[in-house]
Write a protein that holds these residues in place. Structure first.
Motif, PDB file in Angstrom:
ATOM      1  N   TYR A 106       0.828  -1.215   0.000  1.00  0.00           N
ATOM      2  CA  TYR A 106       0.000   0.000   0.000  1.00  0.00           C
ATOM      3  C   TYR A 106       0.864   1.267   0.000  1.00  0.00           C
ATOM      4  O   TYR A 106       0.570   2.249   0.679  1.00  0.00           O
ATOM      5  N   LEU A 107       1.927   1.245  -0.784  1.00  0.00           N
ATOM      6  CA  LEU A 107       2.805   2.410  -0.857  1.00  0.00           C
ATOM      7  C   LEU A 107       2.261   3.407  -1.875  1.00  0.00           C
ATOM      8  O   LEU A 107       1.676   3.020  -2.882  1.00  0.00           O
ATOM      9  N   THR A 108       2.477   4.697  -1.629  1.00  0.00           N
ATOM     10  CA  THR A 108       2.072   5.728  -2.574  1.00  0.00           C
ATOM     11  C   THR A 108       2.994   6.923  -2.401  1.00  0.00           C
ATOM     12  O   THR A 108       3.938   6.883  -1.612  1.00  0.00           O
ATOM     13  N   ALA A 109       2.757   7.980  -3.163  1.00  0.00           N
ATOM     14  CA  ALA A 109       3.565   9.200  -3.071  1.00  0.00           C
ATOM     15  C   ALA A 109       2.629  10.393  -2.902  1.00  0.00           C
ATOM     16  O   ALA A 109       1.529  10.420  -3.474  1.00  0.00           O
ATOM     17  N   SER A 110       3.060  11.385  -2.164  1.00  0.00           N
ATOM     18  CA  SER A 110       2.229  12.565  -1.888  1.00  0.00           C
ATOM     19  C   SER A 110       2.139  13.457  -3.117  1.00  0.00           C
ATOM     20  O   SER A 110       2.974  13.391  -4.029  1.00  0.00           O
ATOM     21  N   ASP A 111       1.129  14.341  -3.131  1.00  0.00           N
ATOM     22  CA  ASP A 111       1.003  15.304  -4.222  1.00  0.00           C
ATOM     23  C   ASP A 111       2.224  16.210  -4.298  1.00  0.00           C
ATOM     24  O   ASP A 111       2.689  16.558  -5.386  1.00  0.00           O
ATOM     25  N   ALA A 112       2.740  16.609  -3.140  1.00  0.00           N
ATOM     26  CA  ALA A 112       3.907  17.503  -3.111  1.00  0.00           C
ATOM     27  C   ALA A 112       5.122  16.822  -3.740  1.00  0.00           C
ATOM     28  O   ALA A 112       5.862  17.432  -4.524  1.00  0.00           O
ATOM     29  N   ALA A 113       5.309  15.538  -3.405  1.00  0.00           N
ATOM     30  CA  ALA A 113       6.439  14.800  -3.976  1.00  0.00           C
ATOM     31  C   ALA A 113       6.267  14.648  -5.485  1.00  0.00           C
ATOM     32  O   ALA A 113       7.237  14.747  -6.258  1.00  0.00           O
ATOM     33  N   LEU A 114       5.021  14.420  -5.926  1.00  0.00           N
ATOM     34  CA  LEU A 114       4.731  14.285  -7.356  1.00  0.00           C
ATOM     35  C   LEU A 114       5.062  15.581  -8.091  1.00  0.00           C
ATOM     36  O   LEU A 114       5.741  15.581  -9.126  1.00  0.00           O
ATOM     37  N   GLN A 115       4.588  16.713  -7.557  1.00  0.00           N
ATOM     38  CA  GLN A 115       4.841  18.006  -8.201  1.00  0.00           C
ATOM     39  C   GLN A 115       6.335  18.307  -8.260  1.00  0.00           C
ATOM     40  O   GLN A 115       6.850  18.785  -9.279  1.00  0.00           O
ATOM     41  N   THR A 116       7.046  18.019  -7.180  1.00  0.00           N
ATOM     42  CA  THR A 116       8.487  18.287  -7.134  1.00  0.00           C
ATOM     43  C   THR A 116       9.223  17.443  -8.164  1.00  0.00           C
ATOM     44  O   THR A 116      10.123  17.921  -8.866  1.00  0.00           O
ATOM     45  N   GLU A 117       8.834  16.160  -8.272  1.00  0.00           N
ATOM     46  CA  GLU A 117       9.493  15.264  -9.217  1.00  0.00           C
ATOM     47  C   GLU A 117       9.301  15.743 -10.654  1.00  0.00           C
ATOM     48  O   GLU A 117      10.245  15.785 -11.449  1.00  0.00           O
ATOM     49  N   ILE A 118       8.072  16.115 -11.007  1.00  0.00           N
ATOM     50  CA  ILE A 118       7.789  16.579 -12.370  1.00  0.00           C
ATOM     51  C   ILE A 118       8.512  17.891 -12.642  1.00  0.00           C
ATOM     52  O   ILE A 118       9.111  18.085 -13.707  1.00  0.00           O
ATOM     53  N   LEU A 144       1.136  10.227 -24.325  1.00  0.00           N
ATOM     54  CA  LEU A 144       0.681  10.235 -22.935  1.00  0.00           C
ATOM     55  C   LEU A 144      -0.078  11.513 -22.624  1.00  0.00           C
ATOM     56  O   LEU A 144       0.272  12.594 -23.111  1.00  0.00           O
ATOM     57  N   SER A 145      -1.099  11.381 -21.791  1.00  0.00           N
ATOM     58  CA  SER A 145      -1.771  12.567 -21.249  1.00  0.00           C
ATOM     59  C   SER A 145      -1.112  12.913 -19.918  1.00  0.00           C
ATOM     60  O   SER A 145      -0.448  12.064 -19.302  1.00  0.00           O
ATOM     61  N   PRO A 146      -1.264  14.155 -19.427  1.00  0.00           N
ATOM     62  CA  PRO A 146      -0.713  14.495 -18.114  1.00  0.00           C
ATOM     63  C   PRO A 146      -1.206  13.556 -17.013  1.00  0.00           C
ATOM     64  O   PRO A 146      -0.448  13.202 -16.112  1.00  0.00           O
ATOM     65  N   VAL A 147      -2.467  13.144 -17.101  1.00  0.00           N
ATOM     66  CA  VAL A 147      -3.010  12.255 -16.065  1.00  0.00           C
ATOM     67  C   VAL A 147      -2.282  10.911 -16.071  1.00  0.00           C
ATOM     68  O   VAL A 147      -1.906  10.376 -15.014  1.00  0.00           O
ATOM     69  N   GLN A 148      -2.043  10.357 -17.283  1.00  0.00           N
ATOM     70  CA  GLN A 148      -1.325   9.083 -17.376  1.00  0.00           C
ATOM     71  C   GLN A 148       0.104   9.221 -16.852  1.00  0.00           C
ATOM     72  O   GLN A 148       0.596   8.368 -16.107  1.00  0.00           O
ATOM     73  N   HIS A 149       0.758  10.303 -17.245  1.00  0.00           N
ATOM     74  CA  HIS A 149       2.144  10.491 -16.816  1.00  0.00           C
ATOM     75  C   HIS A 149       2.233  10.665 -15.312  1.00  0.00           C
ATOM     76  O   HIS A 149       3.120  10.101 -14.659  1.00  0.00           O
ATOM     77  N   GLU A 150       1.321  11.441 -14.739  1.00  0.00           N
ATOM     78  CA  GLU A 150       1.354  11.654 -13.289  1.00  0.00           C
ATOM     79  C   GLU A 150       1.126  10.345 -12.552  1.00  0.00           C
ATOM     80  O   GLU A 150       1.739  10.101 -11.502  1.00  0.00           O
ATOM     81  N   ALA A 151       0.273   9.475 -13.110  1.00  0.00           N
ATOM     82  CA  ALA A 151       0.056   8.165 -12.480  1.00  0.00           C
ATOM     83  C   ALA A 151       1.339   7.339 -12.531  1.00  0.00           C
ATOM     84  O   ALA A 151       1.710   6.666 -11.559  1.00  0.00           O
ATOM     85  N   ASN A 152       2.043   7.392 -13.674  1.00  0.00           N
ATOM     86  CA  ASN A 152       3.301   6.655 -13.799  1.00  0.00           C
ATOM     87  C   ASN A 152       4.356   7.170 -12.834  1.00  0.00           C
ATOM     88  O   ASN A 152       5.079   6.387 -12.196  1.00  0.00           O
ATOM     89  N   VAL A 153       4.472   8.497 -12.752  1.00  0.00           N
ATOM     90  CA  VAL A 153       5.472   9.086 -11.851  1.00  0.00           C
ATOM     91  C   VAL A 153       5.152   8.745 -10.406  1.00  0.00           C
ATOM     92  O   VAL A 153       6.035   8.416  -9.612  1.00  0.00           O
ATOM     93  N   ARG A 154       3.865   8.802 -10.065  1.00  0.00           N
ATOM     94  CA  ARG A 154       3.471   8.477  -8.681  1.00  0.00           C
ATOM     95  C   ARG A 154       3.847   7.035  -8.355  1.00  0.00           C
ATOM     96  O   ARG A 154       4.342   6.731  -7.262  1.00  0.00           O
ATOM     97  N   PHE A 155       3.629   6.128  -9.348  1.00  0.00           N
ATOM     98  CA  PHE A 155       4.010   4.733  -9.115  1.00  0.00           C
ATOM     99  C   PHE A 155       5.519   4.593  -8.950  1.00  0.00           C
ATOM    100  O   PHE A 155       5.998   3.890  -8.074  1.00  0.00           O
ATOM    101  N   VAL A 353     -12.087  27.461  -7.183  1.00  0.00           N
ATOM    102  CA  VAL A 353     -12.329  26.229  -7.940  1.00  0.00           C
ATOM    103  C   VAL A 353     -11.558  25.115  -7.255  1.00  0.00           C
ATOM    104  O   VAL A 353     -10.322  25.172  -7.171  1.00  0.00           O
ATOM    105  N   LYS A 354     -12.265  24.103  -6.770  1.00  0.00           N
ATOM    106  CA  LYS A 354     -11.604  23.038  -6.021  1.00  0.00           C
ATOM    107  C   LYS A 354     -11.286  21.859  -6.939  1.00  0.00           C
ATOM    108  O   LYS A 354     -12.133  21.402  -7.707  1.00  0.00           O
ATOM    109  N   SER A 355     -10.052  21.358  -6.866  1.00  0.00           N
ATOM    110  CA  SER A 355      -9.634  20.144  -7.564  1.00  0.00           C
ATOM    111  C   SER A 355      -8.886  19.272  -6.563  1.00  0.00           C
ATOM    112  O   SER A 355      -8.733  19.640  -5.388  1.00  0.00           O
ATOM    113  N   GLU A 356      -8.366  18.138  -7.028  1.00  0.00           N
ATOM    114  CA  GLU A 356      -7.616  17.276  -6.117  1.00  0.00           C
ATOM    115  C   GLU A 356      -6.317  17.903  -5.642  1.00  0.00           C
ATOM    116  O   GLU A 356      -5.694  17.428  -4.687  1.00  0.00           O
ATOM    117  N   PHE A 357      -5.886  19.016  -6.285  1.00  0.00           N
ATOM    118  CA  PHE A 357      -4.654  19.686  -5.877  1.00  0.00           C
ATOM    119  C   PHE A 357      -4.891  20.804  -4.859  1.00  0.00           C
ATOM    120  O   PHE A 357      -3.945  21.280  -4.234  1.00  0.00           O
TER     121      PHE A 357
END
Length: 635
Positions: A106-118, A144-155, A353-357
């Motif tokens: 059940y490992l994952t990465a935070s939004d902050a870590a995702l943004q920093t990596e990209i 790739l779409s941004p959504v697909q890439h972000e999922a890959n980076v998070r993984f 405007v609220k989003s997941e970010f």
């Protein structure tokens, strides 16, 4: 440096493997999973079967990446070796093991870590800074779409949590490094003496019988290949398309039915302020209240939007640019953000405007596109599309007719010319393989095989219609010249030269072997008469051997240390032979001290990577205890 790489092919195969494995970091596994299946699987990782189709898809991707990295000199045959195929399958197995290990823990990465990596990915940076347009362009180029890439980076970030404990522990012990150096870098101190063929060539005397016997035994070497003058005719989609007429009424009707296609996509240029909607130690209500205060400040001072973005925005990719995200079209942003941006007018500022970010405050600064091109602007495009559609409908019938006509035509294409409006073409002196200046259709192996078939040569009939890409081609021979041996008188000088070299090599090798035997018996020291004519001492090692032919270097480095001193004979092809007197060992520390610092650094980096790879493989064995792996393909 290049000599070092050229002489260390096994090390370079390891480097290729390093290119293979990290390539998944950008692309992930999503693009391949859909073609997987249990039937004929190459490997089974947990509940996932790696099918031949999946393996081939990954291999094609790796080949294209290697081609892009290597340029015009790239040879895809390097990927045909069993070793590379095994390494590629191992890399794919490792990826799925890591993925399933991530899921099980059940490992994952935070939004902050995702943004920093990209943000910190060099591929998406321009002048050292993250560039949104470049980001979208690089992803689009890879499908790739941004959504697909972000999922890959998070993984990948989550996956690294499995590997990092191993890699952070990497400390290459000096004792092991020294042992590797001693095995791979210990050099040899040598002296060389060349045995040239020149003096022996003068001694060789050949008889007419020898020359004639060689000619009769090797006539194939001196044969002029078969040639044929041919006539050929080609049916292409362009032939059919060129005869199709399109009326203005057809174009107008097509335009009305497809107006949406001739609109330029609408794009919005936006800047935003991103504020947190979740934060440790703060309630959601408090965060929303804080966001509303910022919104009120923005609306009170709209001209200060950029400065307020720098002050308040938590988006690492755009805050420093005043929140500017540049132009984007639909599908590039998360749904809530996109809906708000495309609902606003130019210069308008949104509410929260609220989003997941988090909470966004959005301002549309420019709008472009969305206009429909006029009929006159797209008339040529529409005409071409209609022609293509009609040609597609007619091509099957035309191909069937072409096949019948070339068969019925016997030794002529007159009936094909009249019925289909095609033109017969000619080419002289066609051979197998076809010469460089031959038309592409005549270079096709299937076409050459038909032209030079026994029936075609004997009867000179039209060949059957042969498919070459989207073309159909038929040919017949108009003049045939069979393969003919050159007369002995024409090749006599060539044979004499070849035989003289062979005989001279025999004489030179006899003397070279005698000199090596004498040295091995005498074991002479420096200054001994037996070493007269030998070069000064040279040090040969895996890190360098200036002035020493590569064949000599490889032979010398294969000399057992325990047997020194020792003489060896090495062939130099047309240059004769070298007698190498291998005197002693050059310790690895001495070799490294005298070598080019760049090459030493390159070598040290390779050995460190090898050690790290060993640790990763050890972690793989540990993961296998939790995830069952069954390798079915051995290559």
């Amino acid at each position: 440096m290049f000599d070092f790489i050229r002489n260390h092919q096994k090390l370079m195969q390891f480097i290729l493997l390093l290119f293979i494995t990290p390539a998944f970091v950008l692309f992930g596994l999503e693009g391949y999973r859909s073609v997987s299946g249990d039937a004929n699987a190459y490997a089974k990782v947990g509940d996932h079967a790696i099918s031949p189709e999946e393996f081939d898809a990954v291999k094609r991707q790796r080949i294209e990446e290697a081609r892009a990295q290597s340029g015009p000199n790239f040879d895809p045959k390097v990927f045909d070796s069993p070793d590379i195929n095994r390494q590629l399958l191992d890399a794919l197995v490792m990826q799925y093991m890591l993925e399933q290990s991530v899921n099980k823990q059940y490992l994952t990465a935070s939004d902050a870590a995702l943004q920093t990596e990209i943000k910190n990915t060099p591929l998406f940076q321009k002048d050292g800074k993250f560039d949104l347009e470049l980001y979208k362009a690089q992803l689009a180029a890879r499908g790739l779409s941004p959504v697909q890439h972000e999922a890959n980076v998070r993984f990948n970030l989550a996956r690294n949590q499995v590997l990092d404990p191993v890699l952070r522990s990497v400390f290459f012990p000096k004792a092991i490094a020294a042992q590797l150096d001693d095995v791979q870098l210990a050099g040899r101190v040598i002296r060389l003496k060349n045995i040239d063929l020149g003096p022996y060539l003068d001694k060789v005397k050949l008889t007419e019988d020898q020359i004639t016997a060689f000619y009769e035994a090797n006539k194939a070497q001196f044969t002029v290949p078969q040639k044929a003058d041919v006539a050929y005719i080609v049916l292409s989609p362009e032939n059919i398309k060129s005869k199709i007429q399109v009326s203005d009424a057809d174009v107008a009707q097509y335009y009305e039915q497809n107006k949406a296609r001739f609109s330029t996509p609408e794009e919005r240029k936006v800047r935003h302020i991103l504020l947190p909607a979740k934060k440790e130690g703060s309630s959601e209500a408090d965060l929303k209240t804080q966001a509303e205060k910022v919104l009120a400040e923005v609306k009170a001072n709209p001209a200060q939007f950029g400065e307020l973005a720098k002050k308040y925005s938590t988006d690492p990719g755009s805050a420093a640019q005043g929140g500017d995200l540049g132009f984007f079209g639909k599908g590039a942003m998360v749904p809530a953000f996109e809906a708000a941006a495309f609902a606003q007018k130019k210069g308008e500022i949104s509410g929260l405007v609220k989003s997941e970010f988090g909470y966004h405050i959005i301002e549309v600064t420019d709008i472009r596109g969305g206009q429909v091109k006029t009929l006159d602007e797209v008339k040529a495009t529409i005409t071409d599309e209609i022609k293509n559609q009609k040609a597609t409908a007619q091509i099957a019938d035309a191909q069937g007719r072409f096949s019948e006509l070339v068969y019925e035509g016997g030794q002529s294409f007159d009936n094909v010319e009249k019925a289909l409006g095609l033109k017969t073409q000619t080419f002289a002196r066609l051979g197998q393989p076809a010469p460089a200046d031959a038309p592409a259709v005549l270079k096709d192996p299937k076409v050459l095989a038909e032209i030079f078939s026994d029936d075609s040569i004997k009867n000179k009939n039209n060949t059957k219609a042969i498919q070459v890409g989207d073309l159909l081609v038929s040919a017949h021979i108009t003049q045939y010249t069979p393969a003919t041996p050159k007369p002995l008188a024409e090749v006599k000088t060539q044979i004499e030269g070849q035989l003289k070299i062979e005989e001279a090599k025999k004489l030179g090798l006899t003397d070279a072997d005698a000199l090596a035997a004498k040295l091995n018996a005498a074991k002479p020291a420096d200054g001994a008469a037996e070493l007269t004519g030998f070069s000064d001492k040279k040090t040969v090692s895996a890190l360098g051997a200036q002035g020493v032919p590569s064949g000599v270097m490889q032979s010398v480095l294969n000399t057992p240390l325990a047997g020194l001193p020792m003489a060896k004979v090495v062939g130099l092809g047309p240059n004769g032979f070298a007698v190498a007197w291998v005197e002693s060992v050059a310790p690895s520390a001495e070799v490294k001290a005298k070598a080019d610092p760049q090459i030493v650094a390159y070598y040290d980096n390779l050995t460190n990577q090898s050690y790290q790879e060993a640790l990763v493989l050890a972690s793989r064995d540990a993961i296998k205890k939790r995830i069952h792996v069954d390798i079915k393909k051995t290559f």
